[in-house]
Design a protein around this motif. Sequence first.
Motif, PDB file in Angstrom:
ATOM      1  N   PHE A 198      68.599  43.435  34.736  1.00 42.48           N
ATOM      2  CA  PHE A 198      68.400  44.311  36.013  1.00 42.48           C
ATOM      3  C   PHE A 198      67.036  44.819  36.164  1.00 42.48           C
ATOM      4  O   PHE A 198      66.356  44.610  37.203  1.00 42.48           O
ATOM      5  N   LEU A 199      66.477  45.222  35.282  1.00 43.28           N
ATOM      6  CA  LEU A 199      65.109  45.991  35.409  1.00 43.28           C
ATOM      7  C   LEU A 199      64.036  44.998  35.621  1.00 43.28           C
ATOM      8  O   LEU A 199      63.196  44.936  36.460  1.00 43.28           O
ATOM      9  N   LEU A 200      64.194  43.763  35.146  1.00 45.37           N
ATOM     10  CA  LEU A 200      63.414  42.604  35.238  1.00 45.37           C
ATOM     11  C   LEU A 200      63.262  42.089  37.013  1.00 45.37           C
ATOM     12  O   LEU A 200      62.388  41.957  37.312  1.00 45.37           O
ATOM     13  N   GLU A 201      64.806  41.967  37.372  1.00 43.91           N
ATOM     14  CA  GLU A 201      65.020  41.847  38.634  1.00 43.91           C
ATOM     15  C   GLU A 201      64.339  42.830  39.421  1.00 43.91           C
ATOM     16  O   GLU A 201      63.948  42.490  40.611  1.00 43.91           O
ATOM     17  N   GLN A 202      64.283  44.086  39.167  1.00 41.33           N
ATOM     18  CA  GLN A 202      63.697  45.047  40.036  1.00 41.33           C
ATOM     19  C   GLN A 202      62.065  45.080  40.109  1.00 41.33           C
ATOM     20  O   GLN A 202      61.578  46.117  40.479  1.00 41.33           O
ATOM     21  N   GLY A 203      61.399  44.051  39.279  1.00 40.39           N
ATOM     22  CA  GLY A 203      60.242  44.195  39.232  1.00 40.39           C
ATOM     23  C   GLY A 203      59.422  44.851  38.010  1.00 40.39           C
ATOM     24  O   GLY A 203      58.098  44.896  37.772  1.00 40.39           O
ATOM     25  N   TYR A 204      60.220  45.234  36.972  1.00 42.59           N
ATOM     26  CA  TYR A 204      59.757  46.158  35.916  1.00 42.59           C
ATOM     27  C   TYR A 204      59.369  44.777  35.005  1.00 42.59           C
ATOM     28  O   TYR A 204      60.038  43.848  34.793  1.00 42.59           O
ATOM     29  N   ARG A 205      58.225  45.121  34.109  1.00 44.87           N
ATOM     30  CA  ARG A 205      57.977  44.304  33.304  1.00 44.87           C
ATOM     31  C   ARG A 205      58.386  44.682  31.735  1.00 44.87           C
ATOM     32  O   ARG A 205      58.274  45.926  31.418  1.00 44.87           O
ATOM     33  N   GLN A 206      58.658  43.453  30.869  1.00 43.04           N
ATOM     34  CA  GLN A 206      59.299  44.214  29.682  1.00 43.04           C
ATOM     35  C   GLN A 206      57.822  44.008  28.578  1.00 43.04           C
ATOM     36  O   GLN A 206      57.465  42.906  28.605  1.00 43.04           O
ATOM     37  N   ILE A 207      57.675  45.105  28.128  1.00 42.71           N
ATOM     38  CA  ILE A 207      56.619  45.300  27.325  1.00 42.71           C
ATOM     39  C   ILE A 207      56.844  45.308  25.777  1.00 42.71           C
ATOM     40  O   ILE A 207      56.133  44.596  24.912  1.00 42.71           O
ATOM     41  N   SER A 208      58.138  45.724  25.342  1.00 46.75           N
ATOM     42  CA  SER A 208      58.714  45.565  24.185  1.00 46.75           C
ATOM     43  C   SER A 208      60.201  45.455  24.139  1.00 46.75           C
ATOM     44  O   SER A 208      60.805  45.417  25.333  1.00 46.75           O
ATOM     45  N   MET A 209      60.935  45.385  23.183  1.00 43.01           N
ATOM     46  CA  MET A 209      62.309  45.211  23.318  1.00 43.01           C
ATOM     47  C   MET A 209      62.851  46.376  24.211  1.00 43.01           C
ATOM     48  O   MET A 209      63.820  46.190  25.032  1.00 43.01           O
ATOM     49  N   ARG A 260      58.107  48.658  32.055  1.00 45.91           N
ATOM     50  CA  ARG A 260      57.103  49.247  32.777  1.00 45.91           C
ATOM     51  C   ARG A 260      57.199  48.721  34.302  1.00 45.91           C
ATOM     52  O   ARG A 260      57.171  47.563  34.362  1.00 45.91           O
ATOM     53  N   SER A 261      57.146  49.765  35.204  1.00 42.83           N
ATOM     54  CA  SER A 261      56.738  49.398  36.458  1.00 42.83           C
ATOM     55  C   SER A 261      55.712  48.420  36.633  1.00 42.83           C
ATOM     56  O   SER A 261      54.476  48.439  36.009  1.00 42.83           O
ATOM     57  N   SER A 262      55.754  47.314  37.486  1.00 40.81           N
ATOM     58  CA  SER A 262      54.640  46.480  37.773  1.00 40.81           C
ATOM     59  C   SER A 262      53.741  46.864  38.517  1.00 40.81           C
ATOM     60  O   SER A 262      52.449  46.449  38.356  1.00 40.81           O
ATOM     61  N   SER A 263      53.615  47.966  39.171  1.00 33.99           N
ATOM     62  CA  SER A 263      52.648  48.578  40.008  1.00 33.99           C
ATOM     63  C   SER A 263      51.993  49.597  38.943  1.00 33.99           C
ATOM     64  O   SER A 263      50.934  50.320  39.602  1.00 33.99           O
ATOM     65  N   TYR A 264      52.522  50.051  37.734  1.00 33.90           N
ATOM     66  CA  TYR A 264      51.978  50.983  37.035  1.00 33.90           C
ATOM     67  C   TYR A 264      50.475  50.509  36.135  1.00 33.90           C
ATOM     68  O   TYR A 264      50.785  49.914  35.572  1.00 33.90           O
ATOM     69  N   CYS A 265      49.598  51.164  36.326  1.00 33.05           N
ATOM     70  CA  CYS A 265      48.154  51.145  35.643  1.00 33.05           C
ATOM     71  C   CYS A 265      48.100  52.400  34.711  1.00 33.05           C
ATOM     72  O   CYS A 265      47.931  53.463  35.275  1.00 33.05           O
ATOM     73  N   PRO A 266      48.326  52.495  33.360  1.00 34.72           N
ATOM     74  CA  PRO A 266      47.978  53.673  32.788  1.00 34.72           C
ATOM     75  C   PRO A 266      46.470  54.182  32.834  1.00 34.72           C
ATOM     76  O   PRO A 266      45.705  53.457  33.074  1.00 34.72           O
ATOM     77  N   PRO A 267      46.542  55.306  32.922  1.00 39.41           N
ATOM     78  CA  PRO A 267      45.251  56.079  33.137  1.00 39.41           C
ATOM     79  C   PRO A 267      44.191  55.914  31.919  1.00 39.41           C
ATOM     80  O   PRO A 267      44.548  55.474  30.827  1.00 39.41           O
ATOM     81  N   GLU A 268      42.958  55.613  32.174  1.00 38.96           N
ATOM     82  CA  GLU A 268      41.970  55.656  31.243  1.00 38.96           C
ATOM     83  C   GLU A 268      41.471  56.817  30.592  1.00 38.96           C
ATOM     84  O   GLU A 268      41.532  57.764  31.556  1.00 38.96           O
TER      85      GLU A 268
END
Length: 166
Positions: free
Chosen positions: A142-153, A157-165
């Motif tokens: 479901f999360l992958l279908e909604q555009g989230y990326r699987q970072i670990s098991m 993470r939202s595909s539009s999220y960029c962690p702050p530097e």
Amino acid sequence: NKYFLRSAKGVPKAVEASPATMDAEKIAFLEAQGVTRVSLGVQSFIESEVRALGRAQHTSDVNRTLGMLTSAKFPCVNIDLIYGINGQTPASWRRSLEEALEFAPQEIYLYPLYVRPLTYLDQRGSPPTDARLELYRSGRDFLLEQGYRQISMRLFRSSSYCPPEG
């Protein structure tokens, strides 16, 4: 305030929170301290499931807290959800996932329920459902279908999220 948060350069300032303990004053304090990530232990948006975990939080408190966190514009708001709760169904799990996405969190963690010996859930005789693998897979898909990326098991993470530097 006598409390303040410090972090090394380049290391995010992160806070774990409970919906029952967050309020506008605490959120404003976290903002003022430059917190970059707030993780909220929602576990489930279904009150009967939260009660099965031995927690007293109410969905209205969860929604209020998530609304305040979203309005505060933290770079990352994370929602922790648990699958495998006694009495949880594929439909109720999907409902929790859908409700979580209404707040557009940058991250969602999916945790399996583990019942350790001598804990509250063990003493209550509240074993996890045997459908954990099915629930995990449906949540992941479901999360992958909604555009989230699987970072670990567990981390999505939202595909539009960029962690702050730092």
